[in-house]
Design a protein around this motif. Structure first.
Motif, PDB file in Angstrom:
ATOM      1  N   MET A 179      11.616   5.034  -9.549  1.00  0.00           N
ATOM      2  CA  MET A 179      10.557   4.677 -10.495  1.00  0.00           C
ATOM      3  C   MET A 179       9.260   5.427 -10.200  1.00  0.00           C
ATOM      4  N   LEU A 180       8.988   5.638  -8.909  1.00  0.00           N
ATOM      5  CA  LEU A 180       7.696   6.239  -8.544  1.00  0.00           C
ATOM      6  C   LEU A 180       7.752   7.769  -8.546  1.00  0.00           C
ATOM      7  N   GLU A 181       8.959   8.321  -8.571  1.00  0.00           N
ATOM      8  CA  GLU A 181       9.158   9.769  -8.662  1.00  0.00           C
ATOM      9  C   GLU A 181       8.253  10.577  -7.730  1.00  0.00           C
ATOM     10  N   PRO A 182       8.424  10.368  -6.430  1.00  0.00           N
ATOM     11  CA  PRO A 182       7.556  11.077  -5.475  1.00  0.00           C
ATOM     12  C   PRO A 182       7.890  12.560  -5.390  1.00  0.00           C
ATOM     13  N   THR A 183       6.958  13.337  -4.839  1.00  0.00           N
ATOM     14  CA  THR A 183       7.202  14.750  -4.597  1.00  0.00           C
ATOM     15  C   THR A 183       7.940  14.934  -3.272  1.00  0.00           C
ATOM     16  N   TYR A 184       7.552  14.124  -2.282  1.00  0.00           N
ATOM     17  CA  TYR A 184       8.227  14.163  -0.978  1.00  0.00           C
ATOM     18  C   TYR A 184       8.614  12.755  -0.581  1.00  0.00           C
ATOM     19  N   ALA A 185       9.897  12.578  -0.247  1.00  0.00           N
ATOM     20  CA  ALA A 185      10.381  11.255   0.118  1.00  0.00           C
ATOM     21  C   ALA A 185      11.028  11.309   1.493  1.00  0.00           C
ATOM     22  N   VAL A 186      10.688  10.306   2.316  1.00  0.00           N
ATOM     23  CA  VAL A 186      11.324  10.155   3.616  1.00  0.00           C
ATOM     24  C   VAL A 186      12.165   8.890   3.565  1.00  0.00           C
ATOM     25  N   LEU A 203      -2.532  15.180   4.342  1.00  0.00           N
ATOM     26  CA  LEU A 203      -1.946  13.854   4.100  1.00  0.00           C
ATOM     27  C   LEU A 203      -2.585  12.798   4.995  1.00  0.00           C
ATOM     28  N   LEU A 204      -2.841  13.164   6.253  1.00  0.00           N
ATOM     29  CA  LEU A 204      -3.321  12.188   7.232  1.00  0.00           C
ATOM     30  C   LEU A 204      -4.742  11.705   6.927  1.00  0.00           C
ATOM     31  N   ALA A 205      -5.461  12.457   6.103  1.00  0.00           N
ATOM     32  CA  ALA A 205      -6.831  12.056   5.781  1.00  0.00           C
ATOM     33  C   ALA A 205      -6.872  10.984   4.697  1.00  0.00           C
ATOM     34  N   MET A 206      -5.732  10.781   4.049  1.00  0.00           N
ATOM     35  CA  MET A 206      -5.725   9.837   2.920  1.00  0.00           C
ATOM     36  C   MET A 206      -5.373   8.422   3.383  1.00  0.00           C
ATOM     37  N   PRO A 207      -5.983   7.400   2.729  1.00  0.00           N
ATOM     38  CA  PRO A 207      -5.528   6.032   2.982  1.00  0.00           C
ATOM     39  C   PRO A 207      -4.080   5.844   2.499  1.00  0.00           C
ATOM     40  N   ILE A 208      -3.444   4.804   2.997  1.00  0.00           N
ATOM     41  CA  ILE A 208      -2.014   4.586   2.741  1.00  0.00           C
ATOM     42  C   ILE A 208      -1.678   4.638   1.250  1.00  0.00           C
ATOM     43  N   ASP A 209      -2.431   3.869   0.452  1.00  0.00           N
ATOM     44  CA  ASP A 209      -2.078   3.764  -0.963  1.00  0.00           C
ATOM     45  C   ASP A 209      -2.279   5.092  -1.682  1.00  0.00           C
ATOM     46  N   GLN A 210      -3.269   5.842  -1.234  1.00  0.00           N
ATOM     47  CA  GLN A 210      -3.539   7.129  -1.879  1.00  0.00           C
ATOM     48  C   GLN A 210      -2.418   8.140  -1.590  1.00  0.00           C
ATOM     49  N   ARG A 211      -1.840   8.059  -0.385  1.00  0.00           N
ATOM     50  CA  ARG A 211      -0.720   8.950  -0.048  1.00  0.00           C
ATOM     51  C   ARG A 211       0.422   8.740  -1.040  1.00  0.00           C
ATOM     52  N   SER A 212       0.668   7.469  -1.344  1.00  0.00           N
ATOM     53  CA  SER A 212       1.746   7.162  -2.281  1.00  0.00           C
ATOM     54  C   SER A 212       1.438   7.722  -3.662  1.00  0.00           C
ATOM     55  N   ARG A 213       0.215   7.505  -4.104  1.00  0.00           N
ATOM     56  CA  ARG A 213      -0.152   7.975  -5.443  1.00  0.00           C
ATOM     57  C   ARG A 213      -0.177   9.498  -5.515  1.00  0.00           C
ATOM     58  N   GLU A 235       0.831  -1.209   0.000  1.00  0.00           N
ATOM     59  CA  GLU A 235       0.000   0.000   0.000  1.00  0.00           C
ATOM     60  C   GLU A 235       0.863   1.255   0.000  1.00  0.00           C
ATOM     61  N   SER A 236       2.003   1.176   0.687  1.00  0.00           N
ATOM     62  CA  SER A 236       2.870   2.355   0.758  1.00  0.00           C
ATOM     63  C   SER A 236       3.482   2.669  -0.603  1.00  0.00           C
ATOM     64  N   ARG A 237       3.329   1.727  -1.558  1.00  0.00           N
ATOM     65  CA  ARG A 237       3.796   1.994  -2.923  1.00  0.00           C
ATOM     66  C   ARG A 237       2.631   2.366  -3.838  1.00  0.00           C
ATOM     67  N   GLY A 238       1.468   2.543  -3.250  1.00  0.00           N
ATOM     68  CA  GLY A 238       0.317   3.000  -4.027  1.00  0.00           C
ATOM     69  C   GLY A 238      -0.569   1.874  -4.537  1.00  0.00           C
ATOM     70  N   ILE A 239      -0.245   0.642  -4.165  1.00  0.00           N
ATOM     71  CA  ILE A 239      -1.023  -0.496  -4.648  1.00  0.00           C
ATOM     72  C   ILE A 239      -2.202  -0.726  -3.694  1.00  0.00           C
ATOM     73  N   PRO A 240      -3.433  -0.662  -4.207  1.00  0.00           N
ATOM     74  CA  PRO A 240      -4.592  -0.834  -3.316  1.00  0.00           C
ATOM     75  C   PRO A 240      -4.584  -2.205  -2.632  1.00  0.00           C
ATOM     76  N   ARG A 241      -5.183  -2.239  -1.469  1.00  0.00           N
ATOM     77  CA  ARG A 241      -5.133  -3.416  -0.612  1.00  0.00           C
ATOM     78  C   ARG A 241      -5.626  -4.691  -1.299  1.00  0.00           C
ATOM     79  N   LEU A 242      -6.719  -4.575  -2.011  1.00  0.00           N
ATOM     80  CA  LEU A 242      -7.305  -5.739  -2.674  1.00  0.00           C
ATOM     81  C   LEU A 242      -6.328  -6.327  -3.691  1.00  0.00           C
ATOM     82  N   GLN A 243      -5.702  -5.413  -4.411  1.00  0.00           N
ATOM     83  CA  GLN A 243      -4.754  -5.857  -5.434  1.00  0.00           C
ATOM     84  C   GLN A 243      -3.486  -6.412  -4.787  1.00  0.00           C
TER      85      GLN A 243
END
Lengths: 422, 247
Positions: free
Chosen positions: B160-167, B68-78, A375-383
């Protein structure tokens, strides 16, 4: 409609050797005589015996029309296609130089040799009644005989298609490899219908120093029921591999008995089952070491969704005199819902010295930390769940050993998981 | 444009770990957070990524003005956030190529397939930069990787993911000097006006290779001092005691 359970099969025994006609007659009597499994049978422990209601299936006397294209290997040494048990010569190819025979052909040309083996394919693992039913209804079979020293490079492909809600088929494959011969066989059981019954059997007999790889892919329709019995025997220094991929059938039971008959023989047994909905997949195995310095390895993996159930019961048996045996057995269950149920009963019985054996079973869910990483890489949980579960299955697919077969199985696994995701 | 952490309070269970942390990471800059063990450095990184073990009790994190905190984990990444893990997970059976493809695919509109040729071209270019062998694409994610390979893989994912902010959470830990150089080169190649990078580290050594614009010192869940790159050298010389005592 003739019921496969209630009505004696109509045999056409005019052209078969008397021993074979007799074997079918006896098999029907055995089937009629033996009781149905009961809850007291250890061999059916944890099984939902209500699923054994097999009434209403008919012995189809004709093949059905072609459905959508079959997923086939691009290159195969030979291909045999059966529709509802009927051989389809036009869809098959059998080059001269490879002995891939139908039942009638095999009985005509190798009758004497086959008498000892073309009998009820009994595994001793609980389904004697149904093995007898299978044999009694046998109308055709695939008999593959690889003569000494012949190595078949491309896999041989067998396709059984089951169509119609009440159709019943009895696929049978017998493979004999003579000394130092080598062959790989992929058998597919396919069905699109919401019903049907398949009771099949494979007999693998590997001669001295030969290599025999057999893979069975079950992609039968979700409303179908299937049973499959394998008896495997490895001669001196022979290498046998038996891989099962249970990606279909509402209810499936498989039994596989592997006999390590010759010194130095090797047997590998692999399986992946994907169980979903209310599916039950019931697998029973025996690794029977009869000779010294033989090796066996079993890896069965189950992925469970929804309210599905799996059962694995496996025994490693090391007979007196089978010194220097190496035998391993592992069942791994991946639970993807709170309501599924995985039952594992690994077992060991050792009667010889200097043996290395291990057996075990693990059952677990996908770790939250793994999902977090995806998920931390943007991949949704289901996937993420699907990728991890497919990866869990692919580890077994990679053991099949033939790139084209692995690719076909891999695609089937991906497709099955994608269906599950919806 | 910045990653703006304001008075952040975070607990795990009943224990408060971040106690009012405030930090601005403007786009285009590289910041480093240093601090003794247990100061809450890794908690900060996990909380920003959205790990569910941590509870934000108050405060806010805005990424270019978006919560940022309002977003689910995967959405933060995207949305452009990236965390390089201190201990990356091993994922048996999922190849690195498939993992990255899935991550990039998730960034495309539904039904639009990824351009496989372009994907591999980009992947190989980034791998070359990080001196990674081509066979790596078919290997399972981090499975059987050495510590250095895992860290390199994190940087590859970032590239590869080219983030705007990276920790980057303790990306230097467990690296030998050669690996540290390669990883630092990879990070330096990603510096630019459109990206903010936050290095979390225990040692000044990393900052010899990646020069930070700002160094923050963290202790007991707060930033207790900020300064230029020289602050790291001072910490190396004097330790943390003089700061934590003063605070």
């Amino acid at each position: 409609m003739r019921s496969v359970l209630l009505d004696a099969p109509v045999w056409n025994h005019a052209a078969v050797p008397p021993w074979f006609a007799q074997s079918q007659q006896t098999a029907w009597e055995t089937f009629s005589r033996l009781p149905l499994p009961s809850r007291r049978d250890e061999a059916w422990r944890f099984a939902d015996l209500k699923l054994l209601a097999l009434e209403g299936y008919a012995d189809e006397d004709s093949a059905v029309a072609a459905p959508a294209a079959l997923a086939l290997l691009e290159q195969s040494a030979a291909r045999l296609v059966f529709r509802n048990g009927h051989f389809q010569a036009a869809e098959s190819h059998r080059p001269s130089g490879i002995q891939v025979l139908t039942l009638a052909e095999a009985l005509a040309s190798h009758g004497d040799r086959l008498q000892a083996v073309l009998q009820v394919p009994e595994t001793g693992l609980g389904s004697a009644k149904f093995a007898a039913l299978h044999h009694a209804h046998l109308r055709d079979a695939v008999v593959i005989i690889i003569p000494a020293g012949q190595e078949i490079e491309q896999p041989i492909e067998i396709v059984h298609l089951l169509q119609g809600p009440s159709a019943a088929v009895f696929p049978r494959t017998l493979i004999l490899t003579e000394a130092k011969a080598k062959v790989a066989v992929l058998e597919q059981h396919l069905g699109e219908s919401e019903g049907g019954l398949s009771i099949g059997a494979a007999q693998l007999i590997a001669g001295e120093g030969s290599t025999l790889h057999y893979t069975l892919l079950n992609r039968l329709g979700a409303g179908s029921k299937s049973m499959h019995f394998s008896t495997v025997s490895a001669g001196r220094d022979a290498q046998l591999r038996h891989s099962l991929f249970n990606l279909g059938s509402g209810w499936a039971r498989t039994e596989c008995r592997s006999l390590l008959e010759g010194p130095g023989s090797r047997s590998e047994m692999f399986s992946v089952s994907l169980a979903a909905g209310g599916q039950e997949i019931d697998q029973r195995t025996l690794q029977d070491h009869l000779s010294p310095h033989s090796y066996s390895d079993l890896l069965y993996k189950n992925v469970l969704f929804d309210t599905s159930r799996t059962i694995f019961a496996g025994l490693i048996k090391v007979d007196e005199g089978a010194h220097g045996t190496d035998a391993y057995q592992k069942c791994r269950n991946l639970l993807l819902s709170d309501d599924c149920e995985a039952n594992s009963m690994p077992g060991l019985e050792i009667n010889a010295d200097q043996v290395k054996c291990s057996h075990g079973s693990t059952t677990g869910r996908i770790a939250e930390e793994e999902l977090f990483y995806f998920e931390s890489r943007g991949i949704p949980r289901l996937q993420a769940t699907r990728l991890i579960a497919v990866g869990f299955a692919q580890e077994v697919v990679a053991k099949v050993g033939h790139p084209a077969v692995e690719a076909l199985i891999s695609q089937a696994v991906e497709a099955r998981f994608a269906e599950q995701e919806g | 444009m910045k990653l703006e952490i304001k008075d952040l309070h975070v607990s795990i269970g009943d224990r408060e770990i971040l106690k009012g942390l405030t930090l601005d990471l403007p786009k285009g800059e590289v910041h480093a957070i240093m601090g003794p063990n247990g100061s809450g450095k890794s908690t900060l990184s996990k909380v920003l990524a959205g790990h569910e073990d941590y509870t934000v009790t108050s405060g806010s994190v805005l990424m270019d003005g978006i919560d940022l905190l309002a977003m689910p984990i995967d959405q933060r990444s995207r949305a452009g956030f990236f965390l390089a893990f201190q201990y990356p997970m091993e994922i048996p059976g999922v190849s690195n190529a498939n993992f990255l493809r899935a991550a990039l695919q998730a960034r495309l509109p539904k039904g639009k397939p990824i351009d496989a040729v372009a994907f591999y071209k980009q992947l190989y270019a980034k791998m070359d930069l990080l001196k990674m062998d081509r066979s790596f694409t078919a290997r399972s994610v981090n499975e059987g990787f050495s510590g250095g390979e895992k860290k390199r893989n994190e940087i590859l994912q970032m590239a590869m993911l080219e983030p705007t902010y990276a920790v980057l959470d303790e990306t230097d830990s467990g690296l030998d000097i050669d690996a540290l150089k390669i990883v630092s080169d990879g990070v330096n190649a990603m510096r630019g006006p459109d990206r903010g990078i936050l290095l979390i580290t225990h040692y000044q050594r990393l900052l010899d290779y990646i020069k930070p614009d700002v160094v923050h010192v963290m202790a007991d869940g707060q930033i207790i001092k900020s300064g230029g790159a020289d602050l790291a050298l001072e910490l190396e010389e004097r330790g943390y005691d003089w700061l934590t005592k003063a605070a």
